[in-house]
Design an enzyme around this catalytic site. Sequence first.
Site, PDB file in Angstrom:
ATOM      1  N   TRP A 111       2.576  48.817  52.233  1.00 21.45           N
ATOM      2  CA  TRP A 111       1.375  49.616  51.970  1.00 21.45           C
ATOM      3  C   TRP A 111       1.800  51.066  51.791  1.00 21.45           C
ATOM      4  CZ3 TRP A 111      -0.753  53.674  54.968  1.00 21.45           C
ATOM      5  CH2 TRP A 111      -1.875  54.279  54.356  1.00 21.45           C
ATOM      6  N   GLU A 169      -0.129  45.537  49.679  1.00 20.99           N
ATOM      7  CA  GLU A 169      -1.483  45.755  50.223  1.00 20.99           C
ATOM      8  C   GLU A 169      -2.226  46.826  49.432  1.00 20.99           C
ATOM      9  OE1 GLU A 169      -1.481  46.985  54.326  1.00 20.99           O
ATOM     10  OE2 GLU A 169      -3.667  47.000  54.458  1.00 20.99           O
ATOM     11  N   LYS A 171      -5.787  49.124  48.435  1.00 28.76           N
ATOM     12  CA  LYS A 171      -6.771  49.901  49.205  1.00 28.76           C
ATOM     13  C   LYS A 171      -7.751  50.543  48.252  1.00 28.76           C
ATOM     14  CE  LYS A 171      -6.942  53.213  53.000  1.00 28.76           C
ATOM     15  NZ  LYS A 171      -6.242  53.651  54.197  1.00 28.76           N
ATOM     16  N   ASP A 208      -6.743  43.505  53.115  1.00 23.82           N
ATOM     17  CA  ASP A 208      -7.197  44.154  54.345  1.00 23.82           C
ATOM     18  C   ASP A 208      -8.719  44.265  54.266  1.00 23.82           C
ATOM     19  OD1 ASP A 208      -8.118  46.374  56.053  1.00 23.82           O
ATOM     20  OD2 ASP A 208      -6.007  46.766  56.438  1.00 23.82           O
ATOM     21  N   HIS A 217     -10.448  47.501  53.176  1.00 19.37           N
ATOM     22  CA  HIS A 217      -9.975  48.169  51.960  1.00 19.37           C
ATOM     23  C   HIS A 217     -10.798  47.866  50.710  1.00 19.37           C
ATOM     24  CE1 HIS A 217      -5.674  49.077  53.605  1.00 19.37           C
ATOM     25  NE2 HIS A 217      -6.637  49.451  54.406  1.00 19.37           N
ATOM     26  N   HIS A 256      -5.014  41.260  56.554  1.00 21.78           N
ATOM     27  CA  HIS A 256      -5.155  42.258  57.612  1.00 21.78           C
ATOM     28  C   HIS A 256      -6.609  42.174  58.053  1.00 21.78           C
ATOM     29  CE1 HIS A 256      -1.569  45.252  57.137  1.00 21.78           C
ATOM     30  NE2 HIS A 256      -1.204  44.049  57.476  1.00 21.78           N
ATOM     31  N   ASP A 265     -12.831  52.744  56.101  1.00 25.60           N
ATOM     32  CA  ASP A 265     -11.737  51.930  56.629  1.00 25.60           C
ATOM     33  C   ASP A 265     -11.404  52.381  58.046  1.00 25.60           C
ATOM     34  OD1 ASP A 265      -9.534  50.201  56.692  1.00 25.60           O
ATOM     35  OD2 ASP A 265      -8.191  51.708  55.865  1.00 25.60           O
ATOM     36  N   ASP A 293     -11.048  50.803  60.905  1.00 28.53           N
ATOM     37  CA  ASP A 293     -10.155  49.993  61.737  1.00 28.53           C
ATOM     38  C   ASP A 293     -10.672  49.808  63.157  1.00 28.53           C
ATOM     39  OD1 ASP A 293      -7.760  49.270  60.019  1.00 28.53           O
ATOM     40  OD2 ASP A 293      -7.846  51.431  59.684  1.00 28.53           O
ATOM     41  N   ASP A 309      -5.262  44.303  61.863  1.00 30.73           N
ATOM     42  CA  ASP A 309      -5.025  45.724  61.582  1.00 30.73           C
ATOM     43  C   ASP A 309      -6.221  46.534  62.044  1.00 30.73           C
ATOM     44  OD1 ASP A 309      -4.123  48.129  60.726  1.00 30.73           O
ATOM     45  OD2 ASP A 309      -4.174  47.681  58.579  1.00 30.73           O
TER      46      ASP A 309
HETATM   47  C1  RNT Z   1      -3.746  51.443  55.928  1.00 30.75           C
HETATM   48  C2  RNT Z   1      -3.346  50.013  55.862  1.00 30.75           C
HETATM   49  C3  RNT Z   1      -2.074  49.676  56.575  1.00 30.75           C
HETATM   50  C4  RNT Z   1      -1.921  50.352  57.909  1.00 30.75           C
HETATM   51  C5  RNT Z   1      -0.746  49.874  58.709  1.00 30.75           C
HETATM   52  C6  RNT Z   1      -0.437  50.766  59.864  1.00 30.75           C
HETATM   53  O1  RNT Z   1      -4.999  51.663  55.447  1.00 30.75           O
HETATM   54  O2  RNT Z   1      -4.366  49.205  56.305  1.00 30.75           O
HETATM   55  O3  RNT Z   1      -1.952  48.309  56.684  1.00 30.75           O
HETATM   56  O4  RNT Z   1      -3.065  50.238  58.686  1.00 30.75           O
HETATM   57  O5  RNT Z   1       0.325  49.673  57.886  1.00 30.75           O
HETATM   58 ZN    ZN Z   2      -3.890  47.113  56.552  1.00 34.40          ZN
END
Ligand code: RNT
Ligand code: ZN
Length: 412
Positions: free
Chosen positions: A179, A220, A222, A253, A256, A280, A288, A290, A320
């Site tokens: 990523w 990955e 986003k 993810d 994302h 993720h 995003d 998390d 994640d």
């Molecule tokens: C960031 C991505 C990525 C990170 C990690 C720490 O938006 O989701 O995966 O969260 O690599």
């Molecule tokens: Zn991620």
Amino acid sequence: MSYDTAKAAFAEWGVDTEAALARLATIPISMHCWQGDDVVGFEKKTGSSGGGIQATGNHPGRARTPDELRADLEFAYSMIPGKHRLNLHAMYMDTDESPDRDEIEYRHFAPWVDWAKAQGIGLDFNPTFFAHAKADDNLTLSHPDKGIRDFWIEHGKRTRDIAARIGSELGSVCVNNIWVPDGYKDIPVDRMAARQRLEASLDEMLAPEQDPALTLDAVESKLFGIGVEACTVGSHEFYMGYAIRKGTLLCLDMGHFHPTENIADKLSAVALSLPQILLHVSRPMRWDSDHVILQNDDILAMAQELVSADLLDRTFIGLDFFDATISRTAAWVIGVRNMQKALLRALLMPWDRLRTAENTLDFTARLTLTEEFKDLPFGAIWAAYCDRLGRPTGLALMGELEAYQARVASRG
Ligand code: RNT
Ligand code: ZN
């Protein structure tokens, strides 16, 4: 309710709880190391995570060293039924040396592998393309400066070698997920050039062949990040095309995409073009963000798709999220267990009946089934699973989580 009573309630609908539990026990969840220390890492320098990602909060007990992080991980795993994995980022090196990102080698991570061997768990890996002076512009592999691109290409190559060695040491394939934060705060005039540079850098980074039995590359995408609102170079379309053309895994993810997009719906669509997927699992809130994953509709739908579309054997499930406002170990335990609970719920669905209803266009029966099923005594099945594997539930779990947090709270 006793397990036997609950088992009989599911059996009435033709669902075999023992089969579901046996299947659940075979599904490893890759737990992300970075929930343990707010994405700081152990390089001999300080700085924020950068790259548009941010852990907020200052709850006591952040792991400051690899030993503290491993102690926290061991506790977390002891609260989670089954054998799982650890997802390590390159910034979590464990060494007295101070290698820059383009100098890292296997030996800087060997203590993690020794520990993983002792724990009997597998490891996954990630190059770290953020929290570094050469990423301050939020441009790495797509930077216009060839010197900066080359630095990051070298970093990525090294992580692939390290991941392969990890896979070989542990006898378990190590997924290496790429990523990059690359993007622009304001509207760029040459998106194409940036994407061409990212593609060329990825090509160069991925050129050395690695044994797919030891390591697999994932990419990955986003939507946007803080500071890169106008354009993300590695967008979903960019990486979906890249993964399909170049044969890497695609990492989806859940934070994302646009907030109203259904990530579960994407699984069967991309799985037609891609042999393997990395997830993720995360919980975005307005962005995003998390957050720790809940047993909410998004996670349940994701698990249902994995089961219904028969994707469990070709999907790597990684988590994640990072919340620094609550106990970090509790965050791990709650998140991993919620992923497992979602999978168990999905494994306990009457799939044959549901499919028959759908294929005969009996949408009334389909809806009745999905809604009546929400009332079945899932909790008793989960509790039995935890009990069999020696893991606490309910008040006992709460007591353990609080006691551990109290032990680490004095960390400075
Ligand atoms: C960031 C991505 C990525 C990170 C990690 C720490 O938006 O989701 O995966 O969260 O690599
Ligand atoms: Zn991620």
